[in-house]
Design an enzyme around this catalytic site. Sequence first.
Site, PDB file in Angstrom:
ATOM      1  CD  GLU A 230       3.371 -25.888  96.065  1.00 17.39           C
ATOM      2  OE1 GLU A 230       3.347 -25.707  97.283  1.00 17.39           O
ATOM      3  OE2 GLU A 230       2.785 -26.810  95.494  1.00 17.39           O
TER       4      GLU A 230
ATOM      5  CG  ASP B 164       4.840 -26.287 113.204  1.00 15.78           C
ATOM      6  OD1 ASP B 164       4.412 -26.984 114.150  1.00 15.78           O
ATOM      7  OD2 ASP B 164       4.116 -25.812 112.322  1.00 15.78           O
TER       8      ASP B 164
END
Length: 231
Positions: free
Chosen positions: A12, A199
């Site tokens: 990123e 998650d």
Amino acid sequence: MKIGIIGAMEVEVSTLKEAMKVDRVVTKAGMNFYEGMLLAIPAVVVQCGVGKVNAAMCVQILADLFQVTHVLNTGVAGSLNADLDIGDILVSEKAVQHDVDVSPLGYQLGKIPGFESREFDADKRMADAIIDACKRANPDVNIVKGRVVSGDQFISDNKVKEHLISEFQGDCAEMEGAAIAQASVLNGIPFAIVRAISDKADGSAEMDYPTFESQAAVHCANLVMEFVKSF
């Protein structure tokens, strides 16, 4: 305006650096600070590393050496909210450190002595602008506001997860955000935390992590650049 952007993933940070006109690179405390222009806005982009100490040190360097006016932290987190699916994005309303415990002295769990509240409030204007930016940049991505809980611990135990939900009403768990929040508040710098959900923390969904990481990096970078362009 001069924004300090703290990334948790190298991929990123690399995306954001590629979009910058970099004027100089400063290495401090083992971190590389890339200073320049991001879409005509003065910016400093840095990967802080894992954990609260690294995160807080990074904010202090951004404040002291670069005099940033805003701090934006992006990265990934585990969901503590069953309504948050993999790939969703959460923007902080509040952040709290779940591993602070001075309760033997009568303090609430997560409460740091000397502060009025155990929670650090994100800048509402930044959070609202981030949500608007995400809707433009990533129209297919669900983005919501919520509470970030942070600690120097990777959360993988169901009992711990339930504790974070019941005690802190956490929406996501990670390892840097609340330290960045505290350091920003101490320096009087408006901040916001952005987290892509990696998650659900309940075993109900799975994704190949490299695939998720790549997708999250693209979504977060698009969001950040749209936010910087319009804020």
